[in-house]
Design a protein around this motif. Structure first.
Motif, short mmCIF file in Angstrom:
data_model
loop_
_atom_site.label_atom_id
_atom_site.label_comp_id
_atom_site.label_asym_id
_atom_site.label_seq_id
_atom_site.Cartn_x
_atom_site.Cartn_y
_atom_site.Cartn_z
N LEU A 93 0.76 -1.19 -0.03
CA LEU A 93 0.07 -0.13 0.07
C LEU A 93 1.00 1.25 0.15
O LEU A 93 1.63 1.58 0.94
CB LEU A 93 -1.05 -0.03 1.28
CG LEU A 93 -1.68 1.12 1.57
CD1 LEU A 93 -2.65 1.61 0.29
CD2 LEU A 93 -2.57 1.09 2.85
N LEU A 94 0.94 2.11 -1.00
CA LEU A 94 1.76 3.14 -1.38
C LEU A 94 0.96 4.42 -0.96
O LEU A 94 -0.01 4.66 -1.44
CB LEU A 94 2.26 3.24 -2.61
CG LEU A 94 3.33 4.40 -3.03
CD1 LEU A 94 4.49 4.36 -2.18
CD2 LEU A 94 3.53 4.47 -4.47
N TYR A 95 1.42 5.21 -0.10
CA TYR A 95 1.14 6.80 0.13
C TYR A 95 2.01 7.51 -0.65
O TYR A 95 3.36 7.40 -0.38
CB TYR A 95 1.09 6.94 1.69
CG TYR A 95 0.12 5.87 2.37
CD1 TYR A 95 -1.27 6.38 2.85
CD2 TYR A 95 0.62 4.73 3.06
CE1 TYR A 95 -2.10 5.67 3.14
CE2 TYR A 95 -0.36 3.96 3.68
CZ TYR A 95 -1.58 4.49 3.92
OH TYR A 95 -2.53 3.80 4.60
N PHE A 96 1.61 8.45 -1.48
CA PHE A 96 2.37 9.18 -2.18
C PHE A 96 1.59 10.62 -2.54
O PHE A 96 0.43 10.83 -2.38
CB PHE A 96 2.96 8.44 -3.50
CG PHE A 96 1.73 8.16 -4.44
CD1 PHE A 96 1.27 8.98 -5.53
CD2 PHE A 96 0.85 6.85 -4.17
CE1 PHE A 96 0.42 8.78 -6.48
CE2 PHE A 96 0.16 6.76 -5.11
CZ PHE A 96 -0.48 7.58 -6.09
N TYR A 97 2.59 11.48 -3.02
CA TYR A 97 2.27 12.92 -3.48
C TYR A 97 2.35 12.70 -5.15
O TYR A 97 3.37 12.51 -5.59
CB TYR A 97 3.03 14.09 -2.99
CG TYR A 97 2.84 14.14 -1.28
CD1 TYR A 97 1.67 14.71 -1.05
CD2 TYR A 97 3.78 13.77 -0.54
CE1 TYR A 97 1.54 15.14 0.20
CE2 TYR A 97 3.62 13.92 0.85
CZ TYR A 97 2.49 14.52 1.47
OH TYR A 97 2.19 14.69 2.47
N ASP A 98 1.49 13.23 -5.93
CA ASP A 98 1.39 13.23 -7.22
C ASP A 98 1.72 14.52 -7.88
O ASP A 98 0.92 15.37 -7.86
CB ASP A 98 0.07 12.77 -7.93
CG ASP A 98 0.21 11.91 -9.05
OD1 ASP A 98 1.37 11.94 -9.91
OD2 ASP A 98 -0.51 11.09 -9.38
N ASN A 99 3.01 14.73 -7.85
CA ASN A 99 3.60 16.31 -8.21
C ASN A 99 3.52 16.48 -9.70
O ASN A 99 3.84 15.59 -10.60
CB ASN A 99 4.84 16.46 -7.72
CG ASN A 99 4.60 16.25 -5.95
OD1 ASN A 99 3.71 16.63 -5.22
ND2 ASN A 99 5.59 15.45 -5.48
N ASP A 101 6.30 17.44 -11.16
CA ASP A 101 7.65 16.79 -11.58
C ASP A 101 7.82 15.14 -11.17
O ASP A 101 9.17 14.96 -11.21
CB ASP A 101 8.90 17.53 -10.69
CG ASP A 101 8.73 17.64 -9.35
OD1 ASP A 101 7.74 17.27 -8.94
OD2 ASP A 101 9.82 18.15 -8.63
N GLY A 102 6.92 14.68 -10.79
CA GLY A 102 7.04 13.26 -10.71
C GLY A 102 6.21 12.71 -9.35
O GLY A 102 5.52 13.82 -8.72
N VAL A 103 6.33 11.53 -8.94
CA VAL A 103 5.65 11.10 -7.96
C VAL A 103 6.65 10.94 -6.73
O VAL A 103 7.67 10.39 -6.80
CB VAL A 103 5.13 9.47 -8.12
CG1 VAL A 103 4.52 8.94 -6.89
CG2 VAL A 103 3.70 9.75 -9.19
N SER A 104 6.28 11.64 -5.64
CA SER A 104 7.16 11.32 -4.42
C SER A 104 6.63 10.44 -3.32
O SER A 104 5.30 10.81 -2.95
CB SER A 104 7.24 12.65 -3.77
OG SER A 104 8.20 13.50 -4.65
#
Length: 228
Positions: A93-99, A101-104
């Motif tokens: 289960l991945l928690y991430f920011y969709d920016n 300049d890419g996914v952090s």
């Protein structure tokens, strides 16, 4: 509120599935934090997806494929201490920011794969209560996902762990019936931890209703999903 504990649960092979940790539901904690913030909080744009994580090295995830089929190359590697084998896939289960300049990555948690087993003749099963919170089929149709909430605490015996598993009870024309088994093994019940489990969808499940039963603090509870 959920609290992490990296040693209180074990799901072993065959009847049980081997697990080394409980997973905290980070978004619950995030909601609690944001309640005290005005405007947008640091979790406002956080996204969570189930899928398969690829390890580029021990404990490092470089690519994540969501159940919806999105292939995400992470701008920086996600740290996953439980992903010990390089060049391997782990259900996660991945928690991430969709920016722009890419996914952090923000955090990544292991999702434990649990295969239903048939108990051996005469095998004694335990049905200590837990909370069966939710059940759903993944977007790609390959998994049944569950959220389990388990009460625990520090035990006098450091080797005492929760044992959790799933057993197959019956298969009929309409319903495929499973049951969660749980042995608390003397652990106290001071706080609640959340763990996510995925069950592979097999041919017998397709076209049937899958019922999963568990003993909870309010008696037996059954959740169902129509498997496509």
């Amino acid at each position: 509120m959920s609290k992490s504990d990296h040693s209180i649960i074990r799901l072993t092979s065959a009847m049980w599935l081997s697990v080394a940790a409980l997973i905290v539901q980070l978004l619950l904690a995030a909601c609690t934090t944001d309640a005290y913030e005005s405007g947008e909080g640091k979790y406002s744009h956080l996204t969570a997806e189930f899928g398969m994580a690829h390890t580029v090295a021990k404990g490092k995830v470089d690519v994540f494929t969501t159940d919806g089929g999105r292939n995400i190359t992470l701008a920086s590697h996600a740290t996953a201490s439980w992903a010990t084998t390089p060049d391997s896939l782990y259900r996660s289960l991945l928690y991430f920011y969709d920016n722009e300049d890419g996914v952090s990555p923000f955090s990544i948690a292991q999702v434990f794969v649990m295969k239903p087993a048939v108990p051996k003749e005469g095998e004694k099963l335990s049905y200590d209560p837990l909370t069966l919170s939710s059940l759903w089929q993944s977007d790609d149709g390959k998994w049944l996902n569950m959220r389990l909430d388990i009460k625990s605490g520090e035990a006098d015996d450091p080797k005492a762990v929760h044992n959790v598993g799933v057993v197959k009870e019956s298969v009929a024309d309409e319903a495929y019936k499973l049951r969660i088994v749980h042995a608390r093994n003397g652990r106290p019940e001071y706080y609640t931890s959340t763990v996510y489990v995925s069950i592979p969808v097999d041919e017998e499940m397709i076209g049937r209703r899958v019922d999963i039963a568990a003993m909870t603090y309010n008696g037996e509870k059954t959740l169902s999903v129509e498997v496509e």
